[in-house]
Scaffold this active site. Structure first.
Site, PDB file in Angstrom:
ATOM      1  N   GLU A 150      -9.538   4.267   1.618  1.00  0.00           N
ATOM      2  CA  GLU A 150      -9.316   4.345   3.148  1.00  0.00           C
ATOM      3  C   GLU A 150      -8.015   5.570   3.496  1.00  0.00           C
ATOM      4  O   GLU A 150      -8.052   6.002   4.578  1.00  0.00           O
ATOM      5  CB  GLU A 150      -9.190   2.983   3.912  1.00  0.00           C
ATOM      6  CG  GLU A 150      -7.889   2.153   3.728  1.00  0.00           C
ATOM      7  CD  GLU A 150      -8.014   0.937   3.953  1.00  0.00           C
ATOM      8  OE1 GLU A 150      -9.007   0.221   4.073  1.00  0.00           O
ATOM      9  OE2 GLU A 150      -6.800   0.168   4.459  1.00  0.00           O
ATOM     10  N   HIS A 188     -13.845 -10.793   8.180  1.00  0.00           N
ATOM     11  CA  HIS A 188     -13.054 -11.598   9.047  1.00  0.00           C
ATOM     12  C   HIS A 188     -11.649 -10.824   9.067  1.00  0.00           C
ATOM     13  O   HIS A 188     -10.777 -11.069   8.088  1.00  0.00           O
ATOM     14  CB  HIS A 188     -12.686 -13.059   8.568  1.00  0.00           C
ATOM     15  CG  HIS A 188     -13.839 -13.888   8.652  1.00  0.00           C
ATOM     16  ND1 HIS A 188     -13.826 -15.104   7.967  1.00  0.00           N
ATOM     17  CD2 HIS A 188     -14.930 -13.989   9.336  1.00  0.00           C
ATOM     18  CE1 HIS A 188     -14.980 -15.713   8.236  1.00  0.00           C
ATOM     19  NE2 HIS A 188     -15.772 -15.276   8.925  1.00  0.00           N
ATOM     20  N   GLU A 189     -11.478 -10.211  10.086  1.00  0.00           N
ATOM     21  CA  GLU A 189     -10.145  -9.558  10.043  1.00  0.00           C
ATOM     22  C   GLU A 189      -9.280 -10.538  11.171  1.00  0.00           C
ATOM     23  O   GLU A 189      -9.607 -10.823  12.078  1.00  0.00           O
ATOM     24  CB  GLU A 189     -10.133  -8.054  10.938  1.00  0.00           C
ATOM     25  CG  GLU A 189      -8.933  -7.517  11.283  1.00  0.00           C
ATOM     26  CD  GLU A 189      -8.096  -7.330  10.265  1.00  0.00           C
ATOM     27  OE1 GLU A 189      -8.357  -6.460   9.281  1.00  0.00           O
ATOM     28  OE2 GLU A 189      -6.733  -7.926  10.090  1.00  0.00           O
ATOM     29  N   GLU A 194       0.968  -1.386  -0.160  1.00  0.00           N
ATOM     30  CA  GLU A 194       0.004   0.023   0.015  1.00  0.00           C
ATOM     31  C   GLU A 194       0.917   1.271   0.049  1.00  0.00           C
ATOM     32  O   GLU A 194       0.800   2.020   1.005  1.00  0.00           O
ATOM     33  CB  GLU A 194      -1.111  -0.220   1.142  1.00  0.00           C
ATOM     34  CG  GLU A 194      -1.766  -1.279   1.212  1.00  0.00           C
ATOM     35  CD  GLU A 194      -2.579  -1.480   2.496  1.00  0.00           C
ATOM     36  OE1 GLU A 194      -2.584  -0.559   3.324  1.00  0.00           O
ATOM     37  OE2 GLU A 194      -3.478  -2.556   2.540  1.00  0.00           O
ATOM     38  N   HIS A 234      -8.009  -8.228   2.064  1.00  0.00           N
ATOM     39  CA  HIS A 234      -7.620  -6.938   2.246  1.00  0.00           C
ATOM     40  C   HIS A 234      -5.890  -7.292   2.686  1.00  0.00           C
ATOM     41  O   HIS A 234      -5.749  -8.404   3.380  1.00  0.00           O
ATOM     42  CB  HIS A 234      -8.150  -5.850   2.919  1.00  0.00           C
ATOM     43  CG  HIS A 234      -9.244  -5.271   2.180  1.00  0.00           C
ATOM     44  ND1 HIS A 234      -9.367  -3.786   2.459  1.00  0.00           N
ATOM     45  CD2 HIS A 234     -10.027  -5.518   1.322  1.00  0.00           C
ATOM     46  CE1 HIS A 234     -10.298  -3.309   1.523  1.00  0.00           C
ATOM     47  NE2 HIS A 234     -10.782  -4.523   0.981  1.00  0.00           N
ATOM     48  N   GLU A 235      -5.036  -6.353   2.672  1.00  0.00           N
ATOM     49  CA  GLU A 235      -3.699  -6.747   2.812  1.00  0.00           C
ATOM     50  C   GLU A 235      -3.339  -8.208   2.542  1.00  0.00           C
ATOM     51  O   GLU A 235      -2.832  -8.831   3.011  1.00  0.00           O
ATOM     52  CB  GLU A 235      -3.469  -6.847   4.402  1.00  0.00           C
ATOM     53  CG  GLU A 235      -3.602  -5.281   5.139  1.00  0.00           C
ATOM     54  CD  GLU A 235      -5.066  -5.023   5.177  1.00  0.00           C
ATOM     55  OE1 GLU A 235      -5.562  -3.998   4.803  1.00  0.00           O
ATOM     56  OE2 GLU A 235      -5.731  -5.817   5.758  1.00  0.00           O
TER      57      GLU A 235
HETATM   58  C1  NOJ Z   1      -7.663  -2.807   6.555  1.00  0.00           C
HETATM   59  C2  NOJ Z   1      -8.589  -2.820   5.542  1.00  0.00           C
HETATM   60  O1  NOJ Z   1      -8.003  -2.602   4.337  1.00  0.00           O
HETATM   61  C3  NOJ Z   1      -9.953  -2.034   5.967  1.00  0.00           C
HETATM   62  O2  NOJ Z   1     -10.846  -2.116   4.771  1.00  0.00           O
HETATM   63  C4  NOJ Z   1     -10.630  -2.735   7.275  1.00  0.00           C
HETATM   64  O3  NOJ Z   1     -11.680  -1.894   7.401  1.00  0.00           O
HETATM   65  C5  NOJ Z   1      -9.521  -2.734   8.349  1.00  0.00           C
HETATM   66  N1  NOJ Z   1      -8.392  -3.259   7.989  1.00  0.00           N
HETATM   67  C6  NOJ Z   1     -10.236  -3.480   9.404  1.00  0.00           C
HETATM   68  O4  NOJ Z   1     -10.095  -4.725   9.243  1.00  0.00           O
HETATM   69 CA    CA Z   2      -5.845  -1.809   3.876  1.00  0.00          CA
END
Ligand code: NOJ
Ligand code: CA
Length: 723
Positions: free
Chosen positions: A527, A433-434, A207, A502-503
């Site tokens: 973001e 799912h983070e 990023e 993401h990531e």
């Molecule tokens: C990073 C992600 O890119 C974002 O979209 C998300 O809201 C946050 N992590 C939390 O999981």
């Molecule tokens: Ca991100």
């Protein structure tokens, strides 16, 4: 094929001999093509037919004959290749090879023990995508290499030449056994100091902002503008791929990889003096790059070549280099726009964590979001912060088993009720799912997490990998994470679940093989505009991303912020585009899930919302009408199974006027073009929300003149008049 045959016959005749390695690399690079040319001529003229020796050089041409790859051995038996576009040498002698631990080197002492050539020409269909039908048309050359002194040390390099680029990969036989990859020595030896669009070869985070510079001026060690530099790792002056370049003759090149499976990500180490790029694979704690077991193939090393910048985007090379769908029917996944409980958190208005107060993920708010979605032709909503664990979700406070179990909702969020309500309204839920970059914990919970989704009939999950990877010593882009990501996607498929990561690891076209791998981040998304202290993504961002990151595949960028100045929540941040550009991004950035992320009140009574209601997310075909990396791009896409078209145009920080021919429309058909353009005095900073909307009847013979503001854009829907 004419050239392929000619060289095969010629080489098999044994009329080539080893050419001694001269004093300097430059001399060698200069003399080699000339010698090869003379030898070709000799072979053609004499039709010589000596029998005994092994082939030493091969040429593979693209179907249109413009791209030619020459494969040969240096004096000490190192495999090498060169790439020409018509008369112009794009890559001069570039060495090939890999080294494994224990001194097992596949770098020199080889002879070509055989070759195979074939032509590929087939058309296949994407279940969803930017283009329904894809033609896979190229020539292939398999070069078998045998070590003269260690005959058990044999491998092959498979080359492919298409009209839109070339690619090659290494193929190892079973007898190599279990090996630990120490390094890959693949080279890309540029012949001039091209203008480049590049981002740093970070082992953890992709990023970053892009930089435009001459190749000789690349300095990737600066880690441009990332707010959390501490967690990124850039060991060398190396760039991430895709890296895109323009030659002084106006040719466009992009270097990337395809089918990154059970291997580690390739960054490209840059030698600014000799204009050389060399593979620099992402490593791990013991300094090694990958554990491998024969037989195996490496990912494809891919070089896109285009006479028009837009052809880089239209190319399907990366998909053609991947294997066909191996998970079968994915009709459970429906491309969709989605709203969500998300931007609230990035603006700081609500929280992920319930105990922290102002919890975003409440049943009531989710229902409100679903009402909005249902009223605006938006098929789904995402709810982040629905599950317990957010109080300690990143940094050193992460508990050992991971902060989340992915099945326990906060008490103020009734998952079953939200799902039920959505069903009533025709709105799906996207699960979140983070993982907090704790892949092993996620793998442990994955079964129950996916089973819960299956129970509720939820078919899409957005995953996330914020923070440094645990276990320590692994990086986001190393083999460990590449394999984790694959495991998640494969496992999700067995539950009829599609994954938007993401990531993520970078996109290498594997969605062809696993079409439940629907989208990903892997860039500085919207973001960053909410919280990045460096001022956010600059106005030129989209015009670079379209020609770099987007060559990998679908992007979950989250366009569509209408409150450009983020008032009153983020006085020091803003989006650096006009509102018209935010609309255009729905067409410019391809993704089968496109968010409609702004706060609900910011869409209220906004005439621009009509474009978002109308715009499609799944396409019959895509046409890049014009564009230059870092300046602008105009893309038209036809909605799948429909005769509607949509067009998006974005500019960088400069105003520009573009004449756009509508000859992509169906001849003889009349369309209502609704044009959403930068209004009077529009400017990304001074007047970003000035939006003009006009309607006119057009057909394929018309020309539309678009005046884009600085940081501006235009979005057009073309709807057949009869509808
Ligand atoms: C990073 C992600 O890119 C974002 O979209 C998300 O809201 C946050 N992590 C939390 O999981
Ligand atoms: Ca991100």
């Amino acid at each position: 094929m004419r050239v392929v045959r000619l060289w095969t016959e010629f080489s098999n005749s044994g009329s080539l001999f080893f050419i001694p390695l001269p004093l300097t690399r430059h001399f060698y690079l200069w003399i080699m093509p000339k010698i090869l040319f003379v030898l070709t001529l000799l072979a053609v003229v004499t039709g010589c037919k000596m029998k005994t020796a092994k082939p030493a050089s091969q040429v593979l041409s693209s179907p249109d004959g413009k791209l030619n790859v020459t494969v040969f051995l240096t004096a000490n038996g190192t495999p090498a290749y060169m790439l020409k576009h018509e008369e112009s040498m794009l890559l001069d002698t570039s060495l090939l090879g890999l080294r494994f631990s224990g001194g097992i080197n596949f770098t020199e002492g080889f002879e070509i023990s055989g070759t195979e050539v074939r032509t590929i020409d087939e058309t296949w269909t994407q279940p969803w995508g930017e283009q329904r039908q894809i033609r896979d048309h190229g020539n292939e050359l398999l070069v078998k290499l045998n070590n003269k002194e260690l005959p058990e040390r044999s491998f092959s390099v498979r080359f492919r030449a298409y009209d839109d680029g070339v690619a090659f990969r290494y193929e190892f036989p079973q007898n190599i056994g279990n090996v630990v990859l120490q390094d890959e020595d693949t080279e890309f030896n540029l012949t001039a100091d091209h203008l480049c669009w590049w981002g740093p070869g970070d082992w953890d985070i992709t990023e970053h902002l892009y930089t435009t510079s001459r190749f000789s001026e690349i300095d990737a060690t600066k880690k441009r503008n990332h707010p959390s530099l501490a967690q990124t790792y850039i060991p060398e002056n190396a760039v991430n791929t895709p890296i895109t370049m323009r030659t002084s003759e106006g040719l466009y090149l992009a270097f990337h990889e395809a089918a990154l499976i059970n291997y580690s990500d390739m960054t490209l180490k840059v030698d600014t003096q000799s204009l050389l790029m060399q593979a620099e694979l992402v490593g791990r704690a013991d300094g090694m790059k990958a554990d491998l077991e024969g037989p195996f193939n490496t990912p494809w090393r891919m070089i896109q070549v285009a006479e028009r910048a837009g052809d880089l985007i239209e190319s399907s090379l990366i998909l053609n280099l991947n294997e066909p769908n191996k998970i079968g029917d994915v009709s459970y996944f429906k491309p969709t726009k989605y709203a969500g409980i998300w931007w609230d958190m990035h603006l700081g208005r609500r929280g992920w964590d319930m105990e922290g107060g102002n919890h975003g993920a409440t049943t009531a708010y989710a229902k409100e979001m679903m009402d909005f979605a249902a009223a605006n032709n938006i098929g789904a909503i995402l709810v982040e912060g629905w599950n317990t664990g957010w109080a300690s979700w990143f940094g050193d406070g992460r508990p050992e088993q991971g902060p989340f179990d992915f099945v326990t909702p906060y008490p103020d969020y009734d998952l079953a009720e939200v799902v039920r309500y959505g069903r009533e309204k025709g709105v799906d839920l996207i699960m979140h799912h983070e993982t907090s970059s704790m892949p092993l914990a996620y793998e442990k919970w994955m079964d129950s997490a996916f089973a819960l989704m299956q129970y509720h009939g939820i078919h899409t999950v957005k995953t996330g990998y914020v923070g440094t990877i645990i276990p320590k010593g692994e990086y986001h882009h190393g083999q460990f994470m590449i394999n984790h990501f694959r495991k998640v996607v494969e496992h999700a498929a067995t539950f009829n679940i599609a994954v938007n990561a993401h990531e993520p690891i970078k996109d290498t076209g594997t969605r062809r093989t696993w079409p439940n791998e629907i989208s990903r981040e892997g860039l500085r998304g919207q973001e960053f505009n909410a919280w990045c202290p460096d001022g956010g993504n600059p106005p030129e961002h989209a015009s670079i991303v379209a020609f770099t990151r987007m060559l990998g595949g679908p992007i979950d960028y989250t366009p569509g912020i209408f409150d450009i100045k983020l008032k009153p929540y983020k006085p020091d941040n803003q989006v650096n585009t006009t509102l018209a550009q935010q609309l255009a991004l729905y067409v410019v950035f391809y993704g089968p899930v496109q968010m409609v992320p702004d706060l609900l009140e910011n869409y209220q009574d906004q005439p621009g919302l009509q474009f978002i209601r109308d715009v499609a997310v799944d396409w019959e075909q895509t046409r890049v009408l014009s564009g230059e990396p870092g300046d602008f791009v105009v893309i038209a896409r036809q909605q799948r199974s429909s005769d509607r078209w949509f067009l998006g145009a974005v500019s960088d920080e400069n105003a520009r006027t573009l004449d756009v021919s509508l000859d992509f429309l169906e001849p003889g058909k009349r369309y209502t073009a609704r044009i959403y353009r930068d209004g009077e005095g529009a400017h990304w900073n001074d007047n970003p929300t000035s939006l003009a909307i006009e309607e006119r009847e057009v057909d394929a013979g018309d020309l539309i003149t678009l005046a884009l503001a600085p940081g501006g854009g235009a979005a057009i829907s073309f709807i057949p008049v009869s509808q």
